[in-house]
Motif scaffolding. Structure first.
Motif, PDB file in Angstrom:
ATOM      1  N   ASP A  65       0.791  -1.226   0.000  1.00 12.15           N
ATOM      2  CA  ASP A  65       0.000   0.000   0.000  1.00 12.15           C
ATOM      3  C   ASP A  65       0.826   1.280   0.000  1.00 12.15           C
ATOM      4  OD1 ASP A  65      -2.403  -1.449   0.066  1.00 12.15           O
ATOM      5  OD2 ASP A  65      -2.274  -1.622   2.241  1.00 12.15           O
ATOM      6  N   GLY A  88      -0.878   3.130  -5.048  1.00  6.50           N
ATOM      7  CA  GLY A  88      -0.334   2.340  -6.138  1.00  6.50           C
ATOM      8  C   GLY A  88       0.855   2.922  -6.863  1.00  6.50           C
ATOM      9  N   SER A 108       1.376   2.723 -11.062  1.00 11.68           N
ATOM     10  CA  SER A 108       1.200   1.296 -11.324  1.00 11.68           C
ATOM     11  C   SER A 108      -0.195   0.917 -11.784  1.00 11.68           C
ATOM     12  CB  SER A 108       1.547   0.490 -10.072  1.00 11.68           C
ATOM     13  OG  SER A 108       0.592   0.758  -9.050  1.00 11.68           O
ATOM     14  N   SER A 109      -1.067   1.903 -12.009  1.00 11.57           N
ATOM     15  CA  SER A 109      -2.415   1.557 -12.470  1.00 11.57           C
ATOM     16  C   SER A 109      -2.352   0.932 -13.856  1.00 11.57           C
ATOM     17  CB  SER A 109      -3.318   2.797 -12.478  1.00 11.57           C
ATOM     18  OG  SER A 109      -2.869   3.715 -13.445  1.00 11.57           O
TER      19      SER A 109
END
Length: 116
Positions: A65, A88, A108-109
């Motif tokens: 997280d 992210g 990082s999406s």
């Protein structure tokens, strides 16, 4: 050791599920555990990157997280989080040179591959 030879160094130890960062005192051949984490995915960002300058080490930790950059004084093992991100974001390997620390940041999406 001759003058100019580093007495303290650092290394990363990994297995299939976790990583650990150690400092190594080359004068007396003793290791000290500095940090540890879990390997969540097998990507280049899952393992920490380390950079050493004199007695200071920086590393990145991209936990589930929170991603962060940590500065460690190898003389006394004191640690200080100097930068952190949530939601992210991923932090790339930091590099330290004297009192300057640089790193990269990625989203990082699934819909983004941009580096900041």
């Amino acid at each position: 050791f001759s003058q100019g030879t580093p007495i303290l160094s650092a290394y990363i130890e990994t297995n299939k599920t976790s990583w650990k960062i150690y400092s190594l005192n080359r004068r007396n051949n003793t290791s000290t555990l500095l940090a540890k984490g879990i390997i969540q995915n097998v990507t280049e960002y899952d393992l920490p990157g380390i950079s050493l300058n004199e007695n200071n080490l920086v590393y990145n930790d991209n936990a589930q997280d929170v991603s962060k950059i940590v500065l460690v004084n190898l003389t006394d093992s004191q640690q200080k989080e100097i930068f952190g991100l949530t939601n992210g974001a991923i932090i790339g390997k930091p590099v330290i040179d004297n009192d300057i620390i640089v790193w990269s940041k990625a989203d990082s999406s699934k819909n983004s591959n941009q580096m900041a």
